[in-house]
Every structure is written in structure tokens, then in C-alpha cells.
Motif scaffolding. Structure first.
Motif, PDB file in Angstrom:
ATOM      1  N   VAL A 123     -25.633  -3.588 -50.788  1.00  0.00           N
ATOM      2  CA  VAL A 123     -25.901  -5.024 -50.813  1.00  0.00           C
ATOM      3  C   VAL A 123     -25.065  -5.628 -51.938  1.00  0.00           C
ATOM      4  O   VAL A 123     -25.196  -5.232 -53.101  1.00  0.00           O
ATOM      5  CB  VAL A 123     -27.397  -5.309 -51.023  1.00  0.00           C
ATOM      6  CG1 VAL A 123     -27.637  -6.810 -51.207  1.00  0.00           C
ATOM      7  CG2 VAL A 123     -28.201  -4.797 -49.834  1.00  0.00           C
ATOM      8  N   VAL A 124     -24.203  -6.554 -51.581  1.00  0.00           N
ATOM      9  CA  VAL A 124     -23.234  -7.124 -52.512  1.00  0.00           C
ATOM     10  C   VAL A 124     -23.503  -8.613 -52.684  1.00  0.00           C
ATOM     11  O   VAL A 124     -23.784  -9.315 -51.714  1.00  0.00           O
ATOM     12  CB  VAL A 124     -21.798  -6.922 -51.982  1.00  0.00           C
ATOM     13  CG1 VAL A 124     -20.772  -7.573 -52.917  1.00  0.00           C
ATOM     14  CG2 VAL A 124     -21.494  -5.441 -51.794  1.00  0.00           C
ATOM     15  N   ARG A 125     -23.395  -9.086 -53.915  1.00  0.00           N
ATOM     16  CA  ARG A 125     -23.406 -10.525 -54.173  1.00  0.00           C
ATOM     17  C   ARG A 125     -21.981 -10.938 -54.541  1.00  0.00           C
ATOM     18  O   ARG A 125     -21.401 -10.387 -55.469  1.00  0.00           O
ATOM     19  CB  ARG A 125     -24.358 -10.857 -55.321  1.00  0.00           C
ATOM     20  CG  ARG A 125     -25.833 -10.803 -54.960  1.00  0.00           C
ATOM     21  CD  ARG A 125     -26.650 -10.837 -56.220  1.00  0.00           C
ATOM     22  NE  ARG A 125     -28.041 -11.183 -55.998  1.00  0.00           N
ATOM     23  CZ  ARG A 125     -28.991 -11.054 -56.930  1.00  0.00           C
ATOM     24  NH1 ARG A 125     -28.687 -10.584 -58.125  1.00  0.00           N
ATOM     25  NH2 ARG A 125     -30.225 -11.387 -56.666  1.00  0.00           N
ATOM     26  N   ALA A 126     -21.445 -11.889 -53.816  1.00  0.00           N
ATOM     27  CA  ALA A 126     -20.073 -12.344 -54.065  1.00  0.00           C
ATOM     28  C   ALA A 126     -20.096 -13.859 -54.224  1.00  0.00           C
ATOM     29  O   ALA A 126     -20.264 -14.587 -53.245  1.00  0.00           O
ATOM     30  CB  ALA A 126     -19.156 -11.939 -52.915  1.00  0.00           C
ATOM     31  N   PRO A 127     -19.947 -14.358 -55.447  1.00  0.00           N
ATOM     32  CA  PRO A 127     -20.063 -15.809 -55.670  1.00  0.00           C
ATOM     33  C   PRO A 127     -18.973 -16.631 -54.992  1.00  0.00           C
ATOM     34  O   PRO A 127     -19.194 -17.789 -54.662  1.00  0.00           O
ATOM     35  CB  PRO A 127     -19.976 -15.937 -57.199  1.00  0.00           C
ATOM     36  CG  PRO A 127     -19.347 -14.670 -57.675  1.00  0.00           C
ATOM     37  CD  PRO A 127     -19.772 -13.617 -56.703  1.00  0.00           C
ATOM     38  N   ASP A 128     -17.805 -16.048 -54.748  1.00  0.00           N
ATOM     39  CA  ASP A 128     -16.692 -16.772 -54.135  1.00  0.00           C
ATOM     40  C   ASP A 128     -16.405 -16.173 -52.762  1.00  0.00           C
ATOM     41  O   ASP A 128     -15.775 -15.112 -52.651  1.00  0.00           O
ATOM     42  CB  ASP A 128     -15.451 -16.671 -55.023  1.00  0.00           C
ATOM     43  CG  ASP A 128     -14.288 -17.508 -54.511  1.00  0.00           C
ATOM     44  OD1 ASP A 128     -14.257 -17.819 -53.306  1.00  0.00           O
ATOM     45  OD2 ASP A 128     -13.402 -17.843 -55.320  1.00  0.00           O
ATOM     46  N   PRO A 129     -16.844 -16.819 -51.677  1.00  0.00           N
ATOM     47  CA  PRO A 129     -16.652 -16.248 -50.340  1.00  0.00           C
ATOM     48  C   PRO A 129     -15.184 -16.019 -49.988  1.00  0.00           C
ATOM     49  O   PRO A 129     -14.838 -14.988 -49.396  1.00  0.00           O
ATOM     50  CB  PRO A 129     -17.276 -17.303 -49.415  1.00  0.00           C
ATOM     51  CG  PRO A 129     -18.238 -18.046 -50.278  1.00  0.00           C
ATOM     52  CD  PRO A 129     -17.618 -18.072 -51.636  1.00  0.00           C
ATOM     53  N   ALA A 130     -14.315 -16.958 -50.337  1.00  0.00           N
ATOM     54  CA  ALA A 130     -12.899 -16.815 -50.003  1.00  0.00           C
ATOM     55  C   ALA A 130     -12.294 -15.614 -50.715  1.00  0.00           C
ATOM     56  O   ALA A 130     -11.517 -14.844 -50.126  1.00  0.00           O
ATOM     57  CB  ALA A 130     -12.138 -18.090 -50.361  1.00  0.00           C
ATOM     58  N   ALA A 131     -12.634 -15.432 -51.975  1.00  0.00           N
ATOM     59  CA  ALA A 131     -12.123 -14.285 -52.727  1.00  0.00           C
ATOM     60  C   ALA A 131     -12.643 -12.987 -52.127  1.00  0.00           C
ATOM     61  O   ALA A 131     -11.921 -11.979 -52.082  1.00  0.00           O
ATOM     62  CB  ALA A 131     -12.534 -14.395 -54.198  1.00  0.00           C
ATOM     63  N   ALA A 132     -13.887 -13.003 -51.644  1.00  0.00           N
ATOM     64  CA  ALA A 132     -14.452 -11.809 -51.010  1.00  0.00           C
ATOM     65  C   ALA A 132     -13.686 -11.463 -49.744  1.00  0.00           C
ATOM     66  O   ALA A 132     -13.370 -10.298 -49.491  1.00  0.00           O
ATOM     67  CB  ALA A 132     -15.931 -12.033 -50.701  1.00  0.00           C
ATOM     68  N   VAL A 133     -13.364 -12.468 -48.953  1.00  0.00           N
ATOM     69  CA  VAL A 133     -12.614 -12.233 -47.711  1.00  0.00           C
ATOM     70  C   VAL A 133     -11.230 -11.680 -48.029  1.00  0.00           C
ATOM     71  O   VAL A 133     -10.741 -10.749 -47.371  1.00  0.00           O
ATOM     72  CB  VAL A 133     -12.509 -13.527 -46.887  1.00  0.00           C
ATOM     73  CG1 VAL A 133     -11.553 -13.341 -45.708  1.00  0.00           C
ATOM     74  CG2 VAL A 133     -13.889 -13.930 -46.366  1.00  0.00           C
ATOM     75  N   GLU A 134     -10.587 -12.227 -49.049  1.00  0.00           N
ATOM     76  CA  GLU A 134      -9.260 -11.736 -49.433  1.00  0.00           C
ATOM     77  C   GLU A 134      -9.338 -10.275 -49.875  1.00  0.00           C
ATOM     78  O   GLU A 134      -8.474  -9.458 -49.528  1.00  0.00           O
ATOM     79  CB  GLU A 134      -8.688 -12.602 -50.557  1.00  0.00           C
ATOM     80  CG  GLU A 134      -8.331 -14.022 -50.128  1.00  0.00           C
ATOM     81  CD  GLU A 134      -7.115 -14.082 -49.215  1.00  0.00           C
ATOM     82  OE1 GLU A 134      -6.557 -13.031 -48.838  1.00  0.00           O
ATOM     83  OE2 GLU A 134      -6.727 -15.204 -48.848  1.00  0.00           O
ATOM     84  N   ALA A 160     -28.633  -1.246 -38.632  1.00  0.00           N
ATOM     85  CA  ALA A 160     -28.838  -0.549 -37.354  1.00  0.00           C
ATOM     86  C   ALA A 160     -27.513  -0.298 -36.644  1.00  0.00           C
ATOM     87  O   ALA A 160     -27.343   0.727 -35.964  1.00  0.00           O
ATOM     88  CB  ALA A 160     -29.768  -1.360 -36.458  1.00  0.00           C
ATOM     89  N   ALA A 161     -26.564  -1.199 -36.806  1.00  0.00           N
ATOM     90  CA  ALA A 161     -25.263  -1.052 -36.146  1.00  0.00           C
ATOM     91  C   ALA A 161     -24.323  -0.127 -36.919  1.00  0.00           C
ATOM     92  O   ALA A 161     -23.202   0.122 -36.463  1.00  0.00           O
ATOM     93  CB  ALA A 161     -24.611  -2.419 -35.973  1.00  0.00           C
ATOM     94  N   GLY A 162     -24.770   0.354 -38.065  1.00  0.00           N
ATOM     95  CA  GLY A 162     -23.963   1.296 -38.824  1.00  0.00           C
ATOM     96  C   GLY A 162     -23.067   0.684 -39.876  1.00  0.00           C
ATOM     97  O   GLY A 162     -22.152   1.348 -40.387  1.00  0.00           O
ATOM     98  N   ALA A 163     -23.299  -0.574 -40.234  1.00  0.00           N
ATOM     99  CA  ALA A 163     -22.492  -1.208 -41.280  1.00  0.00           C
ATOM    100  C   ALA A 163     -22.742  -0.529 -42.625  1.00  0.00           C
ATOM    101  O   ALA A 163     -23.860  -0.109 -42.926  1.00  0.00           O
ATOM    102  CB  ALA A 163     -22.817  -2.698 -41.374  1.00  0.00           C
ATOM    103  N   GLY A 164     -21.710  -0.449 -43.423  1.00  0.00           N
ATOM    104  CA  GLY A 164     -21.847   0.169 -44.739  1.00  0.00           C
ATOM    105  C   GLY A 164     -22.135  -0.817 -45.839  1.00  0.00           C
ATOM    106  O   GLY A 164     -22.634  -0.442 -46.905  1.00  0.00           O
ATOM    107  N   ALA A 165     -21.836  -2.107 -45.601  1.00  0.00           N
ATOM    108  CA  ALA A 165     -22.026  -3.116 -46.637  1.00  0.00           C
ATOM    109  C   ALA A 165     -22.425  -4.441 -46.012  1.00  0.00           C
ATOM    110  O   ALA A 165     -21.953  -4.806 -44.934  1.00  0.00           O
ATOM    111  CB  ALA A 165     -20.748  -3.288 -47.457  1.00  0.00           C
ATOM    112  N   VAL A 166     -23.302  -5.158 -46.714  1.00  0.00           N
ATOM    113  CA  VAL A 166     -23.665  -6.527 -46.344  1.00  0.00           C
ATOM    114  C   VAL A 166     -23.441  -7.377 -47.581  1.00  0.00           C
ATOM    115  O   VAL A 166     -24.010  -7.112 -48.644  1.00  0.00           O
ATOM    116  CB  VAL A 166     -25.120  -6.630 -45.856  1.00  0.00           C
ATOM    117  CG1 VAL A 166     -25.481  -8.082 -45.571  1.00  0.00           C
ATOM    118  CG2 VAL A 166     -25.326  -5.781 -44.604  1.00  0.00           C
ATOM    119  N   ILE A 167     -22.609  -8.388 -47.435  1.00  0.00           N
ATOM    120  CA  ILE A 167     -22.170  -9.195 -48.569  1.00  0.00           C
ATOM    121  C   ILE A 167     -22.795 -10.576 -48.485  1.00  0.00           C
ATOM    122  O   ILE A 167     -22.578 -11.315 -47.514  1.00  0.00           O
ATOM    123  CB  ILE A 167     -20.629  -9.294 -48.575  1.00  0.00           C
ATOM    124  CG1 ILE A 167     -20.023  -7.886 -48.677  1.00  0.00           C
ATOM    125  CG2 ILE A 167     -20.141 -10.184 -49.716  1.00  0.00           C
ATOM    126  CD1 ILE A 167     -18.600  -7.784 -48.186  1.00  0.00           C
TER     127      ILE A 167
END
Length: 264
Positions: free
Chosen positions: A164-175, A131-138
Motif C-alpha cells: 500500500v503506497v501513498r503518493a502525494p503527486d499522482p503525475a510523478a507516480a505515473v512517471e 484478488a486479481a494478483g496486483a502487487g501494489a495499490v497506490i
């Protein structure tokens, strides 16, 4: 009557079976309508009343090549998670998007759900992000499966609108997010930066990813350390805090407002 197809579909209520098959269940007319628009429906199970009541959806499904299977009320109840199902359950193909592909599309707003395990909360944040216009939810780390039935329902169709993204390593996703030039803000009740002050300083008017942690435990220390700022939502009344979904809505809409102003 529980036909072999109903039995096979029921197995999709378990994450292991969903992951193995690459399929999931979407329950109710709203979810089915959105799934049809996304062209991911493979089969629809419906009661006689459901198939008649939602004839437009059934026609659209047939035109899209989906199989239509009429079942009894008892059989549909086996597939549905709700106490009073609305007559339709669809078997849909999962369409997770790799992180690099999602970031390559240049989203101006994204949400990272780190270790959020409550499906209702996760689905509600997904709906709010859309609703806020985000393009991705991880969905990062040991987060709930976005294709969990309760999460699908809570998303109210938004599961089919954003990457919709699945990222097993949160820190790597943030980087990876930071390497794409996005600012990363961590939402935490103990943040040293006030959301209003952040907005007043114009710091929300750039491509942003918001980190949200579980309602019970919040964000882990390593992710808080990776964020560009640790942000708290100001509390003006006597409430101790906001729940996850409410805090996410405030943060995401603050960013959405700032980003809209820069594009006007």
C-alpha cells in the motif's frame, strides 16, 4: 468504562491522529486475523464474549506480544464504526511502502487510485486488486486514507496482502511507474480505446498499472494525457455506465487473465 487506553485508541478514528501515531484500528475477527498474520497488531480490545468466542485469535495475539484489553460492550462500541460490532478491535501499526520500493519489487499488475475519496470504493478496489494478483495499490494525490476505518473494512484484509503506497503527486507516480517499464492504462468511460480490443490485440499481456479516478469526477486531464491509452469498458446492454468498483474489477481481471496466459 472508557479507560485512558480506550480514549487513546478512539483518537485513531481521526486521520490526523493516525498519521501522528503511525497506528490505525482494524475491526472484527476477519480484519484482526489478517492483521495478526501480518504481525502488525499492538493491542486488541475485546468484550468478554468476543475474547471467548475468538480465543484462537487472542492466543495468537498473546504469542505475538500484543496487549489484550477486555472492555465493556459500550466501550467497544465507541471504538467500532459498525452498528453491530463483532467484539474485537485491534490497534495496528501502519506499514505504508515507499513507491520506489514497491516498484522495485517488480509487480506485474498495480492499481493507482487517483483522488478517490470514498473509503468504501477505495477499499473495494484494493480488495479487487489483491484478488486479481496486483502487487501494489497506490493511493495518489488527495485520495482517501487507506487506514480509514471504512476503507480497512471494505478491503476485507487485503490491506495486509499488497504493498500500500501513498503518493502525494499522482503525475510523478505515473512517471515513476512508466520509468519502470510498466504500461499505464487509464480507465475512463470516455476512452478512445475499447478494453476488448486492447485484450484482443495482446496489449494487456505486459506489466501494467491501471489508473482509476473518483466516481464523481473521473481522472483529471493531466493524468489521462500521461497514460499509454485511455480505456473504456464496453457496455453491451442499456446501462449508462459501471460504477468504479465494477469497472476496476473488469479491467484488473482482464489484465490478470492476459498475464496468466503469458506465464503458463
Amino acid at each position: 468504562m472508557r479507560t485512558p487506553r480506550v480514549v487513546a485508541a478512539r483518537r485513531l478514528q481521526r486521520r490526523r491522529e493516525r498519521d501522528a501515531a503511525g497506528l490505525f484500528l482494524a475491526e472484527g475477527p476477519q480484519a484482526v486475523r489478517e492483521a495478526l498474520a501480518a504481525a502488525v497488531v499492538q493491542e486488541i480490545f475485546g468484550t468478554g464474549n468476543g475474547l471467548t468466542r475468538f480465543a484462537d485469535l487472542i492466543q495468537s495475539a498473546r504469542e505475538g506480544g500484543a496487549r489484550i484489553s477486555e472492555v465493556t460492550d459500550e466501550a467497544l462500541a465507541v471504538l467500532a464504526d459498525t452498528v453491530q460490532p463483532q467484539g474485537l478491535v485491534a490497534v495496528c501499526a501502519q506499514q505504508p511502502v515507499p513507491l520506489e520500493k514497491a516498484l522495485g519489487r517488480g509487480p506485474r499488475l498495480a492499481a493507482v487510485l487517483a483522488e478517490i475519496r470514498d473509503p468504501g470504493n477505495a477499499g473495494t478496489v484494493l480488495r479487487t486488486a489483491d484478488a486479481a494478483g496486483a502487487g501494489a495499490v497506490i493511493f495518489a494525490g488527495d485520495a482517501v486514507d487507506p487506514y480509514n476505518g471504512k476503507c480497512v473494512r471494505a478491503s476485507a484484509g487485503s490491506l495486509f496482502h499488497v504493498d500500500v503506497v501513498r503518493a502525494p503527486d499522482p503525475a510523478a507516480a505515473v512517471e515513476a511507474i512508466r520509468e519502470r517499464g510498466m504500461t499505464v492504462f487509464a480507465a475512463t468511460g470516455y476512452g478512445d480505446t475499447d478494453l476488448d480490443a486492447l485484450a484482443d490485440a495482446g496489449r494487456l499481456a505486459t506489466p501494467t498499472a491501471w489508473l482509476f479516478g473518483s466516481e464523481a469526477h473521473g481522472l483529471p486531464a493531466d493524468l489521462l494525457a500521461l497514460a499509454d491509452a485511455r480505456v473504456r469498458v464496453p457496455i453491451y446492454g442499456g446501462a449508462e455506465s459501471l460504477n468504479l468498483a465494477a469497472a476496476a474489477a473488469v479491467c484488473l481481471y482482464a489484465s490478470a487473465r492476459a498475464l496468466r496466459r503469458t506465464s503458463e
